[in-house]
Design a protein around this motif. Structure first.
Motif, PDB file in Angstrom:
ATOM      1  N   GLN A  42       7.518   6.304   6.452  1.00  0.00           N
ATOM      2  CA  GLN A  42       7.586   5.685   5.390  1.00  0.00           C
ATOM      3  C   GLN A  42       8.121   4.345   5.723  1.00  0.00           C
ATOM      4  O   GLN A  42       8.253   3.512   5.006  1.00  0.00           O
ATOM      5  CB  GLN A  42       8.397   6.254   4.397  1.00  0.00           C
ATOM      6  CG  GLN A  42       9.820   6.460   4.588  1.00  0.00           C
ATOM      7  CD  GLN A  42      10.344   7.464   5.449  1.00  0.00           C
ATOM      8  OE1 GLN A  42       9.605   8.087   5.886  1.00  0.00           O
ATOM      9  NE2 GLN A  42      11.548   7.629   5.458  1.00  0.00           N
ATOM     10  N   ALA A  43       8.320   3.838   6.977  1.00  0.00           N
ATOM     11  CA  ALA A  43       8.826   2.496   7.285  1.00  0.00           C
ATOM     12  C   ALA A  43       8.124   1.503   6.830  1.00  0.00           C
ATOM     13  O   ALA A  43       6.579   1.606   6.993  1.00  0.00           O
ATOM     14  CB  ALA A  43       9.144   2.360   8.749  1.00  0.00           C
TER      15      ALA A  43
ATOM     16  N   ASP B 131      12.933   0.265   8.399  1.00  0.00           N
ATOM     17  CA  ASP B 131      13.258   1.346   7.808  1.00  0.00           C
ATOM     18  C   ASP B 131      13.813   0.908   6.525  1.00  0.00           C
ATOM     19  O   ASP B 131      15.251   0.750   6.397  1.00  0.00           O
ATOM     20  CB  ASP B 131      14.176   2.319   8.630  1.00  0.00           C
ATOM     21  CG  ASP B 131      14.560   3.677   7.852  1.00  0.00           C
ATOM     22  OD1 ASP B 131      14.172   3.545   6.943  1.00  0.00           O
ATOM     23  OD2 ASP B 131      14.924   4.364   8.793  1.00  0.00           O
ATOM     24  N   VAL B 132      13.105   1.268   5.539  1.00  0.00           N
ATOM     25  CA  VAL B 132      13.403   0.548   3.988  1.00  0.00           C
ATOM     26  C   VAL B 132      14.665   1.586   3.605  1.00  0.00           C
ATOM     27  O   VAL B 132      15.265   1.051   2.567  1.00  0.00           O
ATOM     28  CB  VAL B 132      12.393   0.323   3.114  1.00  0.00           C
ATOM     29  CG1 VAL B 132      11.395  -0.818   3.653  1.00  0.00           C
ATOM     30  CG2 VAL B 132      11.448   1.701   2.825  1.00  0.00           C
TER      31      VAL B 132
ATOM     32  N   ASN C 149      -5.835  -4.311   8.523  1.00  0.00           N
ATOM     33  CA  ASN C 149      -4.541  -4.922   8.522  1.00  0.00           C
ATOM     34  C   ASN C 149      -3.573  -4.744   7.483  1.00  0.00           C
ATOM     35  O   ASN C 149      -2.542  -5.125   7.331  1.00  0.00           O
ATOM     36  CB  ASN C 149      -4.370  -6.283   9.126  1.00  0.00           C
ATOM     37  CG  ASN C 149      -4.932  -6.250  10.418  1.00  0.00           C
ATOM     38  OD1 ASN C 149      -4.767  -5.336  11.370  1.00  0.00           O
ATOM     39  ND2 ASN C 149      -5.869  -7.311  10.658  1.00  0.00           N
ATOM     40  N   LEU C 150      -4.170  -4.122   6.271  1.00  0.00           N
ATOM     41  CA  LEU C 150      -3.520  -3.881   5.211  1.00  0.00           C
ATOM     42  C   LEU C 150      -2.589  -2.641   5.029  1.00  0.00           C
ATOM     43  O   LEU C 150      -1.733  -2.300   4.068  1.00  0.00           O
ATOM     44  CB  LEU C 150      -4.513  -3.962   3.960  1.00  0.00           C
ATOM     45  CG  LEU C 150      -5.300  -5.229   3.696  1.00  0.00           C
ATOM     46  CD1 LEU C 150      -6.312  -4.787   2.472  1.00  0.00           C
ATOM     47  CD2 LEU C 150      -4.415  -6.269   3.422  1.00  0.00           C
ATOM     48  N   VAL C 151      -2.633  -1.949   6.054  1.00  0.00           N
ATOM     49  CA  VAL C 151      -1.896  -0.810   6.285  1.00  0.00           C
ATOM     50  C   VAL C 151      -0.320  -1.161   6.115  1.00  0.00           C
ATOM     51  O   VAL C 151       0.116  -2.239   6.777  1.00  0.00           O
ATOM     52  CB  VAL C 151      -2.196  -0.062   7.600  1.00  0.00           C
ATOM     53  CG1 VAL C 151      -1.221   1.202   7.638  1.00  0.00           C
ATOM     54  CG2 VAL C 151      -3.475   0.637   7.375  1.00  0.00           C
ATOM     55  N   ALA C 152       0.343  -0.432   5.445  1.00  0.00           N
ATOM     56  CA  ALA C 152       1.696  -0.791   4.987  1.00  0.00           C
ATOM     57  C   ALA C 152       2.945   0.080   5.372  1.00  0.00           C
ATOM     58  O   ALA C 152       3.946  -0.224   5.391  1.00  0.00           O
ATOM     59  CB  ALA C 152       1.844  -1.276   3.453  1.00  0.00           C
ATOM     60  N   GLU C 153       2.666   1.309   5.986  1.00  0.00           N
ATOM     61  CA  GLU C 153       3.503   2.125   6.349  1.00  0.00           C
ATOM     62  C   GLU C 153       3.316   2.533   8.012  1.00  0.00           C
ATOM     63  O   GLU C 153       2.121   2.805   8.180  1.00  0.00           O
ATOM     64  CB  GLU C 153       3.572   3.568   5.674  1.00  0.00           C
ATOM     65  CG  GLU C 153       4.153   2.885   4.298  1.00  0.00           C
ATOM     66  CD  GLU C 153       3.888   4.383   3.393  1.00  0.00           C
ATOM     67  OE1 GLU C 153       3.403   5.390   3.617  1.00  0.00           O
ATOM     68  OE2 GLU C 153       4.582   4.261   2.239  1.00  0.00           O
TER      69      GLU C 153
END
Length: 160
Positions: free
Chosen positions: A11-12, A66-67, A135-139
């Motif tokens: 989930q980072a 790592d949010v 490139n819109l993948v966010a995790e």
């Protein structure tokens, strides 16, 4: 604080920046070192981010954090943009041009300008099955599964 990329949790949060050209192997080594130095010091409101970064395919800069440990702030995002702008100047490249689309064909990465998509599809250069780098993948966890996928299964489906 630097964390090896593979140790970031699924989930980072990640950001993918695509260069308008492939870096040489020597440039790639330098850039990877600069990425590691940047993320080692990357912080938000005085707290170090548990962060990582890597250069993939000698073309894509991927930064991640790592949010769940420390969430990035507006200032930390600004510092990453400043870092990337420095890379653009140092290596005479563009990392923020979203009109260049990257596809994989015959093991190579080919760039197609967004305005050229209709012609590329009409000529058969790009098909619905052509692997596209989304490139819109966010995790971090989605980088392996959803970053490169058939163009027809992305926002580009309207061209097919």
């Amino acid at each position: 604080m630097y964390v090896p990329f593979e140790q970031l949790p699924p989930q980072a949060r990640i950001w993918i920046y695509q260069a308008d050209r492939e870096f040489t192997d020597a440039e790639a080594t330098e850039i990877q070192d600069k990425i590691k130095n940047f993320v080692t010091e990357w912080s938000a409101h005085g707290h170090q981010l548990h962060a990582s970064g890597q250069l993939l395919h000698n073309r894509f800069v991927v930064l991640g954090t790592d949010v769940d440990v420390t969430a990035p702030s507006g200032c930390s995002i600004d510092s990453s943009v400043k870092f990337l702008r420095t890379l653009e100047i140092d290596y005479n490249t563009k990392l923020f041009d979203r009109t260049q689309l990257a596809f994989q064909k015959n093991g190579a990465i080919n760039m197609v300008h967004l305005t050229e998509m209709p012609a590329a599809v009409a000529s058969g250069e790009i098909t619905a099955e052509t692997p596209y780098f989304d490139n819109l993948v966010a995790e971090a966890g989605l980088l392996k599964t959803d970053w490169m996928k058939p163009a027809g299964k992305t926002w580009l489906q309207k061209y097919f």
